[in-house]
Design an enzyme around this catalytic site. Sequence first.
Site, mmCIF file in Angstrom:
data_model
loop_
_atom_site.group_PDB
_atom_site.id
_atom_site.type_symbol
_atom_site.label_atom_id
_atom_site.label_comp_id
_atom_site.label_asym_id
_atom_site.label_seq_id
_atom_site.Cartn_x
_atom_site.Cartn_y
_atom_site.Cartn_z
ATOM 1 N N LYS A 73 13.461 28.316 7.205
ATOM 2 C CA LYS A 73 14.415 27.645 8.106
ATOM 3 C C LYS A 73 15.463 26.985 7.218
ATOM 4 C CE LYS A 73 11.932 28.540 11.815
ATOM 5 N NZ LYS A 73 12.347 29.279 12.993
ATOM 6 N N LYS B 101 8.073 35.778 6.603
ATOM 7 C CA LYS B 101 8.563 36.414 7.829
ATOM 8 C C LYS B 101 10.032 36.089 8.038
ATOM 9 C CE LYS B 101 8.098 35.859 12.823
ATOM 10 N NZ LYS B 101 9.436 35.217 12.857
ATOM 11 N N ASP C 211 13.247 35.504 10.518
ATOM 12 C CA ASP C 211 13.381 34.966 11.874
ATOM 13 C C ASP C 211 13.898 36.054 12.803
ATOM 14 O OD1 ASP C 211 13.636 31.427 12.066
ATOM 15 O OD2 ASP C 211 12.884 32.812 13.585
ATOM 16 N N GLU C 212 13.737 35.798 14.120
ATOM 17 C CA GLU C 212 14.010 36.886 15.073
ATOM 18 C C GLU C 212 15.489 37.272 15.096
ATOM 19 O OE1 GLU C 212 12.878 33.935 15.850
ATOM 20 O OE2 GLU C 212 14.335 33.002 17.187
ATOM 21 N N HIS D 130 7.775 40.702 17.375
ATOM 22 C CA HIS D 130 8.319 39.426 17.870
ATOM 23 C C HIS D 130 8.745 39.660 19.323
ATOM 24 C CE1 HIS D 130 10.610 35.747 18.260
ATOM 25 N NE2 HIS D 130 10.109 35.340 17.108
ATOM 26 N N LYS E 117 5.586 24.187 20.593
ATOM 27 C CA LYS E 117 6.844 23.809 21.276
ATOM 28 C C LYS E 117 7.207 24.742 22.431
ATOM 29 C CE LYS E 117 9.990 26.473 18.319
ATOM 30 N NZ LYS E 117 10.945 26.459 17.213
#
Length: 417
Positions: free
Chosen positions: A154, A180, A182-183, A272, A311
């Site tokens: 991130k 990984k 991110d999408e 994903h 979340k």
Amino acid sequence: MEYLDFVDLQYTPREDDTVCLFRVEPAGGISLEEAAARVGSESSVGTWVKTLATEAGGVGDRINRISAKVFEVEGNKVKIAYPLQLFEPGNMPQILSSIAGNIFGMKAVESLRLEHVEFPPRIVESFRGPKFGVEGVREMLDVEDRSLTASVPKPKVGLTASEFADVGYQVWSGGVDLLKDDENLTSQDFNGFKDRLTKSLRMRDKVERETGERKSYLINITAETGEMERRAGEVADQGGEYVMIDIITVGWAALQTMREACEDLGLAIHAHRAMHATFTRKSHGVSMLVVAEVARLVGVDQIHTGTVIGKLEASREEVLGINDFLRSPIGLRTVFPVASGGLHPGLVPELLEILGTDIVVQLGGGIHGHPDGSEAGAKALRQSIDAATSEVDLWEYSKDHRELAAALEQWGSTKPV
Ligand code: CAP
Ligand code: MG
């Protein structure tokens, strides 16, 4: 055929029928049976008016034989059986255009949800299914006795390929098994696909040499299908083991194409599910269980299924139901559930208490937001898993594990349920 011709509460599904469970909320003035009948009609052979072809005798008898049968109505739960001849085995788009198509737009329903699909062996065997499954993935990474771990750098997007690979080095060095993407990270101008692949795999090899642990990289190949095939080829050429695919935004046909490509390339697929919540939440649409049922048939090895305590919304019953299905014996390999979204080391014992340890635990912010940086965050994750697996209280365990102590200091912890 009249709508109510599609209702036969005496019908017993045949072994090669596909059975769908719907939750049906009729529109005002429409009975539940009428609404259910219209679902059966519109999702199989019928429309709003009788046609000559459906008259009894000759063609009409044949059409009637392949029509959907509403065979159970209990409260708002409706079960419909679909004869095999309605479908083209091996063609997931066609199957979903039938059982998950026009019916959601019908005025006769206030809301409609496809909750579960029981595919018959003839349909199941027409798809590849997972290439590796849980066993194959554990063997690939040489991890048998604990949850697998993953981390997504991130910010989601914005790091250059070099910066991304450096973060990869840190989390792999800290003990995370899988790096990984991110999408929404694919091949932006500041972080090109091939550049990120090369630099990240170089770091993967470095960490494997330094730690003796197997590591791998879930690189996101999401793109137009031809481009995904080229990127998957690049991953295989450079010695990667996985591709990550955003299975909802690429679509089922593209996923089928990529499953074929990955069979030849020997690559595992990390699924994903970005965009799923447009239709899996609440009362109208298709459940995440059905998404998982379809994804397992087409053949993913890992899929995000929720955390219950993170979340993103998902009930305990729903996540456990999906994870149980992914491990159930249906004649295909199993699929690794991925728990991800808002997790940090302090939540790990409760997460494993709820979902068990046969999962992949993914932390993005829960690692890269660690006060001492990404490597310390990765160490804190492994320490929390070790504490949970050895059933030692997290705070007790943190007394001689400073990275975990710092994470607990920052985010606290929840007691296992
Ligand atoms: C998690 C994540 C994943 C979500 C996807 C994100 O990051 O990378 O995409 O978990 O949701 O972008 O939010 P954090 P799901 O670990 O920082 O939350 O797993 O429910 O499909
Ligand atoms: Mg993400």
